[in-house]
Design a protein around this motif. Structure first.
Motif, short mmCIF file in Angstrom:
data_model
loop_
_atom_site.label_atom_id
_atom_site.label_comp_id
_atom_site.label_asym_id
_atom_site.label_seq_id
_atom_site.Cartn_x
_atom_site.Cartn_y
_atom_site.Cartn_z
N GLY A 149 0.84 -1.19 0.00
CA GLY A 149 0.00 0.00 0.00
C GLY A 149 0.87 1.24 0.00
O GLY A 149 2.07 1.17 0.27
N ASN A 150 0.28 2.38 -0.35
CA ASN A 150 1.00 3.66 -0.42
C ASN A 150 2.21 3.60 -1.36
O ASN A 150 3.17 4.35 -1.20
CB ASN A 150 1.45 4.10 0.98
CG ASN A 150 0.30 4.49 1.87
OD1 ASN A 150 -0.44 5.42 1.56
ND2 ASN A 150 0.11 3.78 2.96
N GLY A 151 2.19 2.68 -2.32
CA GLY A 151 3.27 2.58 -3.29
C GLY A 151 4.45 1.76 -2.85
O GLY A 151 5.44 1.67 -3.58
N ALA A 152 4.42 1.15 -1.65
CA ALA A 152 5.51 0.31 -1.18
C ALA A 152 5.38 -1.08 -1.82
O ALA A 152 4.47 -1.84 -1.48
CB ALA A 152 5.48 0.20 0.34
N ARG A 153 6.30 -1.41 -2.73
CA ARG A 153 6.19 -2.62 -3.55
C ARG A 153 7.08 -3.72 -2.96
O ARG A 153 8.29 -3.72 -3.15
CB ARG A 153 6.55 -2.31 -4.99
CG ARG A 153 5.63 -1.25 -5.60
CD ARG A 153 6.01 -0.91 -7.02
NE ARG A 153 5.74 -2.00 -7.95
CZ ARG A 153 4.53 -2.27 -8.44
NH1 ARG A 153 3.47 -1.54 -8.10
NH2 ARG A 153 4.36 -3.26 -9.28
N ILE A 154 6.45 -4.66 -2.28
CA ILE A 154 7.18 -5.76 -1.65
C ILE A 154 7.46 -6.89 -2.63
O ILE A 154 8.42 -7.63 -2.47
CB ILE A 154 6.39 -6.28 -0.42
CG1 ILE A 154 7.18 -7.35 0.34
CG2 ILE A 154 5.02 -6.81 -0.82
CD1 ILE A 154 8.48 -6.88 0.93
#
Length: 214
Positions: A149-154
């Motif tokens: 979420g919020n652009g954090a790409r795991i």
């Protein structure tokens, strides 16, 4: 409510909220005749972002009513369905802290504040992930979609409709290296961080020496 709507013949059920609300509604619609629409109104909006849902509620509603249904994958962990990400380790810890935060403030800034507060004292755990030992696990993430979420790409290569889950493990080398890796969630290149592995799976068993929170 969503199950009752389907029983009344609804062909579209719109979830207005964040990932928790969307997960609850979507879980009741799996394998049924109704489609899920989303109006994003949460702190992370990971699934909505992944699906390209417009941030403006009126546009999201119009898009949902006009769209053709699309089938996506779902994961299951300990009997619970998930559509974006299931996490074990530090992300679970942060989610729990966020849920019990008393500041009254939601959103990305609160996630960051909690993460900065909690990371120095967080103790990694050992797990057996499939046939592999992860001895200092900061994260064990099962991703159906690319981001927290919020652009954090795991899981940058994850796709919601490819028939696979992306298993991401982060075996800590040092706390300093872990802190230095955090910007990679937003800037890209997480897969090149020492201790990070990413694997496509359909099923995986995760074991620990004590009960596992997720």
């Amino acid at each position: 409510l969503s199950a009752a709507a389907v029983q009344r013949g609804a062909r579209l059920v719109v979830a207005w909220g964040g990932d928790g609300t969307i997960n609850e509604v979507a879980s009741s619609l799996v394998h049924g005749p109704a489609a899920l629409g989303i109006v994003r109104s949460g702190s992370g909006n990971s699934l909505a972002r992944e699906l390209g849902v417009c941030a403006r509620p009126e546009r999201a509603l119009l898009d949902a009513m006009a769209a053709s249904p699309r089938t996506i994958d779902a994961g299951e962990i300990d009997g619970h369905l998930f559509f974006c990400v299931a996490g074990i380790g530090f992300d679970e810890h942060i989610a729990t802290c966020f849920e019990h935060d008393t500041s009254g403030r939601r959103g990305f800034a609160t996630y960051v504040r909690i993460a900065i507060r909690e990371l120095p004292g967080y103790r990694p755990r050992s797990y057996k992930v499939g046939d592999r030992a992860v001895t200092r696990a900061v994260l064990v993430t099962i991703a159906n979609a690319a981001q927290f979420g919020n652009g954090a790409r795991i899981a940058p290569s994850a796709k919601v409709d490819d028939g696979w889950l992306d298993l991401v493990t982060f075996d800590e080398r040092s706390r300093l290296a872990t802190v230095a890796a955090v910007p990679r969630l937003f800037l890209g290149g997480l897969e090149r961080v020492a201790g990070v592995t990413m694997t496509k799976v359909e099923r995986v068993t995760i074991e620990g020496d004590r009960p596992i929170r997720f």
